[in-house]
Enzyme design. Sequence first.
Site, PDB file in Angstrom:
ATOM      1  N   VAL A  81      -1.525   0.961  -4.108  1.00 30.86           N
ATOM      2  CA  VAL A  81      -2.308   1.828  -5.006  1.00 30.86           C
ATOM      3  C   VAL A  81      -2.153   1.313  -6.447  1.00 30.86           C
ATOM      4  O   VAL A  81      -1.040   1.033  -6.901  1.00 30.86           O
ATOM      5  CB  VAL A  81      -1.827   3.297  -4.911  1.00 30.86           C
ATOM      6  CG1 VAL A  81      -2.603   4.185  -5.870  1.00 30.86           C
ATOM      7  CG2 VAL A  81      -1.980   3.808  -3.475  1.00 30.86           C
ATOM      8  N   GLU A 135       2.453  -1.611   1.145  1.00 32.61           N
ATOM      9  CA  GLU A 135       2.218  -3.063   1.064  1.00 32.61           C
ATOM     10  C   GLU A 135       2.506  -3.582  -0.341  1.00 32.61           C
ATOM     11  O   GLU A 135       2.517  -4.783  -0.559  1.00 32.61           O
ATOM     12  CB  GLU A 135       0.769  -3.375   1.467  1.00 32.61           C
ATOM     13  CG  GLU A 135       0.542  -3.199   2.951  1.00 32.61           C
ATOM     14  CD  GLU A 135      -0.896  -3.430   3.382  1.00 32.61           C
ATOM     15  OE1 GLU A 135      -1.763  -3.637   2.505  1.00 32.61           O
ATOM     16  OE2 GLU A 135      -1.150  -3.366   4.599  1.00 32.61           O
ATOM     17  N   HIS A 144       3.416   6.484  -3.972  1.00 31.61           N
ATOM     18  CA  HIS A 144       4.292   7.192  -3.030  1.00 31.61           C
ATOM     19  C   HIS A 144       3.528   8.331  -2.343  1.00 31.61           C
ATOM     20  O   HIS A 144       3.668   8.560  -1.145  1.00 31.61           O
ATOM     21  CB  HIS A 144       5.493   7.807  -3.764  1.00 31.61           C
ATOM     22  CG  HIS A 144       6.403   6.824  -4.425  1.00 31.61           C
ATOM     23  ND1 HIS A 144       6.490   6.702  -5.791  1.00 31.61           N
ATOM     24  CD2 HIS A 144       7.287   5.928  -3.917  1.00 31.61           C
ATOM     25  CE1 HIS A 144       7.391   5.789  -6.095  1.00 31.61           C
ATOM     26  NE2 HIS A 144       7.893   5.292  -4.977  1.00 31.61           N
ATOM     27  N   GLN A 169       9.255  -6.868   1.592  1.00 31.41           N
ATOM     28  CA  GLN A 169      10.132  -5.825   2.135  1.00 31.41           C
ATOM     29  C   GLN A 169       9.552  -5.285   3.448  1.00 31.41           C
ATOM     30  O   GLN A 169      10.280  -5.062   4.420  1.00 31.41           O
ATOM     31  CB  GLN A 169      10.269  -4.690   1.123  1.00 31.41           C
ATOM     32  CG  GLN A 169      10.941  -3.444   1.687  1.00 31.41           C
ATOM     33  CD  GLN A 169      11.137  -2.376   0.626  1.00 31.41           C
ATOM     34  OE1 GLN A 169      12.073  -2.440  -0.139  1.00 31.41           O
ATOM     35  NE2 GLN A 169      10.251  -1.398   0.577  1.00 31.41           N
TER      36      GLN A 169
HETATM   37  P1  AMP Z   1      10.239   2.661  -4.112  1.00 30.13           P
HETATM   38  O1  AMP Z   1      10.455   4.069  -4.512  1.00 30.13           O
HETATM   39  O2  AMP Z   1       9.726   1.788  -5.212  1.00 30.13           O
HETATM   40  O3  AMP Z   1      11.415   2.072  -3.360  1.00 30.13           O
HETATM   41  O4  AMP Z   1       9.055   2.687  -3.064  1.00 30.13           O
HETATM   42  C1  AMP Z   1       9.084   3.522  -1.942  1.00 30.13           C
HETATM   43  C2  AMP Z   1       7.918   3.174  -1.055  1.00 30.13           C
HETATM   44  O5  AMP Z   1       6.702   3.368  -1.782  1.00 30.13           O
HETATM   45  C3  AMP Z   1       7.935   1.700  -0.607  1.00 30.13           C
HETATM   46  O6  AMP Z   1       7.513   1.616   0.741  1.00 30.13           O
HETATM   47  C4  AMP Z   1       6.936   1.079  -1.535  1.00 30.13           C
HETATM   48  O7  AMP Z   1       6.314  -0.088  -1.019  1.00 30.13           O
HETATM   49  C5  AMP Z   1       5.931   2.192  -1.712  1.00 30.13           C
HETATM   50  N1  AMP Z   1       5.167   1.998  -2.943  1.00 30.13           N
HETATM   51  C6  AMP Z   1       5.651   1.832  -4.200  1.00 30.13           C
HETATM   52  N2  AMP Z   1       4.637   1.623  -5.064  1.00 30.13           N
HETATM   53  C7  AMP Z   1       3.495   1.648  -4.340  1.00 30.13           C
HETATM   54  C8  AMP Z   1       2.100   1.470  -4.658  1.00 30.13           C
HETATM   55  N3  AMP Z   1       1.684   1.212  -5.892  1.00 30.13           N
HETATM   56  N4  AMP Z   1       1.208   1.565  -3.654  1.00 30.13           N
HETATM   57  C9  AMP Z   1       1.612   1.822  -2.381  1.00 30.13           C
HETATM   58  N5  AMP Z   1       2.905   1.986  -2.016  1.00 30.13           N
HETATM   59  C10 AMP Z   1       3.826   1.900  -2.985  1.00 30.13           C
END
Ligand code: AMP
Length: 284
Positions: free
Chosen positions: A177, A149, A37, A154
């Site tokens: 990441v 990504e 994030h 999504q």
């Molecule tokens: P979430 O809180 O899981 O809904 O994720 C919020 C945003 O953070 C979304 O756009 C996810 O794709 C991104 N995100 C979650 N985990 C990662 C990661 N490991 N690397 C990059 N972006 C992430």
Amino acid sequence: MKRVQTIEALQSHIEAAKTKGRKVGFVPTMGALHPGHASLIERARNACEEVVVSIFVNPTQFNNRKDFKTYPSTLKDDLDVARKTGATTVFTPTVDELYGGDLKVGPVDYGRLTSAYEGQKRAGHFDGVVAVVRKLFSAVRPDMAFFGEKDLQQLAVIRQLVRSEFDGLEVVGCPLVRERDGLAMSSRNVRLLGESRQDALKLNQWLNRIKSTACNGRDVSAVLQAIESEAASMKAIELEYIDVVDAKSFEPQHNASSQQGAFAIVAAQVGGVRLIDNCCVACS
Ligand code: AMP
């Protein structure tokens, strides 16, 4: 950094920023923030003067009630992460503030983008994702929105939503990441207990195996089948799908090596925790 909880307060803050000519970047999250994030927030901060991070665990995108109920919540730490990485505003609405008491969401049909893989395994998931992102975009009215990504399908769904309803909004996809050992960072990883944490590494290992097959110019169908049989013999992992697809259409792409947008994608339950991962298999 300002924290706002109502759409009204958010909008008057954003309007003031826009009047000053500040570009507005938006990073929607469900909280339990980790370096994945943080990378999105930093990317937004590099491109925009005003960076809004929303923290909202969206009930309508969970097809599994237990997953929703046990979703990690670490608001105090999240506010620190947001501040340190450059957020200027954190939006933390209640469910009522966003949904006004009506949690019914309409069906979304973007063809394979909403019906295959995640769409098939998590009935109604993308209906909820689109509903909440539509509400958030309408509230924030950003110039740019940043998505990981990590959630590749999504991201494709959001790009379609923006093409059809939010003309002029720029969607930026940000790299996935990982932990040092290769596990894709996820808020759900804290629920991987005991051996499950180690078992979860299989997902990334499988993706790497597919990538090296594709990069050696071989068709990936055989390796996909081999992985499916390996998974079927494992107690610790319940494989939901593994495939190679075009990242824009989510059509299968088994002759992958020469295709720029080819990604290996996987979803599995490990120790009762649902994980997804992906990697680009196109070779340079
Ligand atoms: P979430 O809180 O899981 O809904 O994720 C919020 C945003 O953070 C979304 O756009 C996810 O794709 C991104 N995100 C979650 N985990 C990662 C990661 N490991 N690397 C990059 N972006 C992430």
